[in-house]
Design a protein around this motif. Structure first.
Motif, PDB file in Angstrom:
ATOM      1  N   ILE A 159       0.835  -1.213   0.000  1.00  0.00           N
ATOM      2  CA  ILE A 159       0.000   0.000   0.000  1.00  0.00           C
ATOM      3  C   ILE A 159       0.869   1.262   0.000  1.00  0.00           C
ATOM      4  O   ILE A 159       0.564   2.242  -0.678  1.00  0.00           O
ATOM      5  N   ILE A 160       1.994   1.208   0.737  1.00  0.00           N
ATOM      6  CA  ILE A 160       2.905   2.374   0.724  1.00  0.00           C
ATOM      7  C   ILE A 160       3.395   2.617  -0.706  1.00  0.00           C
ATOM      8  O   ILE A 160       3.417   3.747  -1.191  1.00  0.00           O
ATOM      9  N   MET A 161       3.760   1.532  -1.405  1.00  0.00           N
ATOM     10  CA  MET A 161       4.226   1.695  -2.780  1.00  0.00           C
ATOM     11  C   MET A 161       3.141   2.303  -3.664  1.00  0.00           C
ATOM     12  O   MET A 161       3.405   3.129  -4.529  1.00  0.00           O
ATOM     13  N   ASP A 162       1.911   1.862  -3.447  1.00  0.00           N
ATOM     14  CA  ASP A 162       0.814   2.403  -4.255  1.00  0.00           C
ATOM     15  C   ASP A 162       0.600   3.881  -3.953  1.00  0.00           C
ATOM     16  O   ASP A 162       0.334   4.678  -4.859  1.00  0.00           O
ATOM     17  N   GLN A 163       0.763   4.243  -2.685  1.00  0.00           N
ATOM     18  CA  GLN A 163       0.605   5.666  -2.343  1.00  0.00           C
ATOM     19  C   GLN A 163       1.701   6.510  -3.007  1.00  0.00           C
ATOM     20  O   GLN A 163       1.457   7.635  -3.425  1.00  0.00           O
TER      21      GLN A 163
END
Lengths: 385, 393
Positions: free
Chosen positions: B169-173
């Motif tokens: 999710i951090i990467m997607d953000q």
């Protein structure tokens, strides 16, 4: 001034039309073992001692029918926990890259290993066909042989070279090839045989084309101080140069030698050569088809422009000592043309060329070509240490 | 190493990344990246001496595509080199360009990596890497569930799965801040629990949501000698050092002996010879080749030379976020965009942009003095780069 780089060892397998009994890793292992007989090839990176810092493999994924085909070469190249990079272009470009890697200071020793098994593909024309763009030229059905046919026509129109003159090139190449122990399958042919052979792509006949070949070739490069410790007969790389021509034939003058002239100019400039005709004792060129033998010599500035045919009649190839190994017309895997040529040139300078050795050659030129109708050319100049 | 001369990165260009770039052919797509790189460096193609080109040619089934791509790369009349090393290709292109400049052979080298995966079959292509007689039946291409299995075994199912989803999710953000990124889902924290159980399984606990995309795209970079770099660019990113480490086998077949990973080996060597004692403190941003969130999670430990669960804590404590202590992949990483022959170059390019301060919306909010970038491919191959804001020598 960047440091000098020497070729310290050279080895090759025999070149045969179908090495069905050997995998490409096996061919490379044979070369590696031969190199190790000549110089210490150490992969001692775990110990911090000097050794091969970088291995450059040369191959082609489509010919190998394996994605990342160098993946299967890691152990033969001693690259476990080390560096391996693959030059997927004409093989002589590995020398270009190896030179840069050493002169940059990143490496002291580089191992080069090229392999190709054209016999694995049903037809090499199927491979070279897919070098054309999928939209406009691939539907035409071109391959490198058909492209060479167009260039041979353009060159013939410009110079008036005759079928007899082209036959002489092939007869000579085969004759020298029979003296080269790396080419066990080569037999001599007559001019009549050549001129009667099947037409492949007018005016290119079957015997005008280099035979399908399997083989491997390797060398060890080292920085000057290391090279001098490794061998008492290093061959220095004095100049390199290459050039890319346009892709579409409509954008090119096929008989102009545009890319080869520029490649040669760059190599001569780096080597400090002002008169190429006096600069080389031995020359090895990648003559994939008979017409290319005189044409490339023109491009290298070693034969008068447009006078290739007359140059052949005047015994030019022997006077200039071109392709004493037999050249590609006697047998040579396609993508390794220039690397094999450089290896043969280095063997001459090292006085290791055997039956086709000439006396005391000091300087040499090696040439490689890739792409349809000579789109990309590379030139390397060498000097005996 | 006694480098012959300094090399600066002075231009970066990227095409848009997408699953389908049907609006462009290969030379046009490459041209997009090259055009942007030249503009970024403030130069024209006439200033370039040599073009270094690479991809995995069996994917698109174009033999020696640099020949055709001359139309888009500007290689006409120039020197060129084509290098390819699988997933690490883009990184290897950077090594080659750096060495061609450092050697003194060229003053300005343009490197371009690309892939148009839409035109081939990625997993089929990668499966073809394996030996046709002994190993092809076993190959799963790029999809492997082993790391997920190992992380779960070591840290327990709940903690491992949560950390992996948090990394994802951090990467997607981050990708949401990068307008060129391919996959931008705008994932929210409350989706984590659902996705980690419902996303389609690929192999074991490697699920679709964890895995990188297949993308079309190209990346171009301009490398210049110190003199040219200073002439064209007010703030070049300097190439300090790089190391290439290959492993012959991906999996360890000799029982329970500990596996030395190429990532850890490369990091130890690179940090050692550059005097880096505490990589987490001394490096400001890390663009890591993370093919899946499991690998991304696990590899943090290898690259940063951690033991134990420090890498998990970094994720759990938000340290890898763009504004965290040790930002990882502010670009969104490989999970967001993965044109294979370009992917490893994008890592180097993005790290360079962070040093130059030109990363736009995904610029990290601090001065980047030292950046790390990694490439991955083959059977656990690593290429690792160290780049600096100050000139190295």
């Amino acid at each position: 001034m960047a440091r000098r780089v020497g070729i310290c060892a050279v080895a090759q397998t025999t070149i045969e039309q179908n090495k069905w009994y050997e995998r490409f890793q096996g061919m490379a292992l044979e070369v590696l073992e031969k190199l190790r007989e000549q110089v210490p090839v150490e992969f001692s990176r775990h110990t911090g001692k000097p050794g091969i810092d970088m291995a450059i493999s040369v191959s082609d994924d489509v010919f190998d029918a394996r994605t990342i085909s160098d993946n299967a070469m890691t152990d033969v190249l001693g690259a476990h926990f080390g560096c391996e990079e693959k030059v997927a272009q004409e093989g002589i470009q590995a020398i270009y890259y190896g030179l840069a890697a050493i002169q940059s200071g990143h490496c002291d020793q580089v191992l080069i290993m090229g392999h190709c098994k054209e016999s694995q593909a049903k037809s090499r024309n199927m491979v070279t066909h897919v070098a054309f763009d999928p939209f406009f030229t691939r539907p035409v059905g071109l391959d490198f042989c058909a492209a060479a046919g167009l260039q041979a026509q353009a060159y013939g129109e410009k110079t008036g070279i005759s079928d007899e003159q082209l036959a002489k090139v092939v007869v000579r190449a085969r004759e020298y090839g029979t003296k080269n122990p790396q080419l066990p399958e080569v037999s001599a042919v007559s001019a009549e045989d050549v001129m009667a052979s099947e037409m492949l792509a007018d005016p290119i006949r079957a015997l005008h084309a280099y035979p399908v070949s399997d083989g491997a070739v390797g060398m060890v490069l080292a920085a000057e101080d290391v090279a001098k410790k490794m061998t008492d007969k290093p061959v220095w790389i004095t100049g390199v140069g290459n050039c890319m021509d346009s892709f579409f034939f409509g954008d090119r003058d096929l008989a102009s030698n545009f890319a080869l002239k520029k490649a040669a100019e760059r190599a001569y400039k780096r080597a400090g050569i002002t008169d190429p005709r006096k600069a080389f004792n031995v020359i090895e060129i990648s003559d994939q088809y008979a017409y290319q033998h005189p044409m490339w010599m023109e491009g290298l500035g070693l034969c008068d422009e447009g006078r290739g045919g007359a140059w052949i009649d005047a015994d030019g190839p022997n006077k200039a000592r071109v392709n004493l190994s037999g050249g590609m017309l006697a047998g040579n895997p396609m993508i390794l043309g220039g690397l094999f040529r450089a290896a043969e040139a280095a063997l001459q300078l090292r006085q290791d060329a055997g039956a086709h050795q000439i006396e005391a050659a000091k300087t040499a030129l090696a040439h490689g070509v890739m792409g349809p109708a000579g789109q990309f050319h590379s030139v390397v100049t060498l000097e005996r240490g | 190493m006694n480098k012959n001369r300094n090399v600066g990165i002075i231009g970066v260009g990227q095409s848009e990344y997408s699953s389908h770039r049907e609006d462009v052919n290969q030379p046009e797509m490459i041209h997009e990246a090259i055009r942007e790189a030249l503009d970024h460096a403030g130069m024209t193609i006439d200033d370039v001496d040599c073009i270094v080109h690479g991809n995995m040619e069996l994917f698109e089934m174009v033999h020696q595509p640099d020949l055709w791509h001359t139309l888009g790369s500007g290689a006409y009349g120039k020197e060129s080199l084509r290098v390819t090393t699988g997933g690490t290709t883009g990184a290897t292109l950077c090594c080659a360009a750096d060495q061609l400049v450092a050697s003194g052979m060229h003053d300005v080298v343009l490197a371009v990596g690309f892939e148009k995966l839409q035109e081939g079959h990625t997993t089929g292509g990668i499966t073809n890497m394996a030996d046709p007689l002994w190993a092809r039946q076993l190959q799963t291409g790029a999809l492997t569930g082993m790391t997920a299995e190992q992380v779960i075994n070591e840290f327990g199912e709940e903690r491992a799965k949560k950390a992996s989803m948090k990394y994802r999710i951090i990467m997607d953000q981050h990708a949401m801040k990068n307008h060129k990124a391919h996959r931008r889902f705008d994932l929210q924290w409350d989706q984590a629990e659902d996705l980690m159980y419902t996303s389609p399984a690929l192999v074991g606990e490697l699920r679709m949501i964890h895995m990188c995309s297949q993308s079309d795209g190209a990346c171009a970079m301009i490398f210049a000698s110190e003199e040219k770099a200073k002439q064209f660019c007010p703030k070049p990113a300097w190439m300090k050092d790089h190391i290439t480490v290959h492993r012959e086998e991906c999996f360890h077949i000799f029982g329970d002996a500990p596996v030395l990973m190429s990532h850890r080996y490369a990091a130890e060597k690179l940090f050692g010879r550059n005097g880096i004692k505490d990589p987490k403190k001394e490096i400001d941003v890390f663009e890591m080749y993370d093919p899946s969130s499991w690998w991304g999670l696990d590899w943090l430990r290898e690259f940063l030379l951690f033991e134990g669960d420090e890498h998990l804590k970094m994720v759990e404590n938000d340290e890898i976020c763009i504004d965290g202590e040790f930002p990882i992949n502010p670009s969104g990483g490989v999970i967001a965009s993965n044109p294979i022959g370009a992917t490893a170059m994008i890592r180097v390019a993005e790290a360079a942009l962070q040093i130059m301060g030109d990363a736009g919306d995904h610029q990290v909010p601090k001065t980047v003095n030292q950046a790390l970038a990694s490439g991955f491919g083959g059977t656990m191959w690593t290429v690792l780069f160290l780049m600096t804001r100050e000139i190295p020598w």
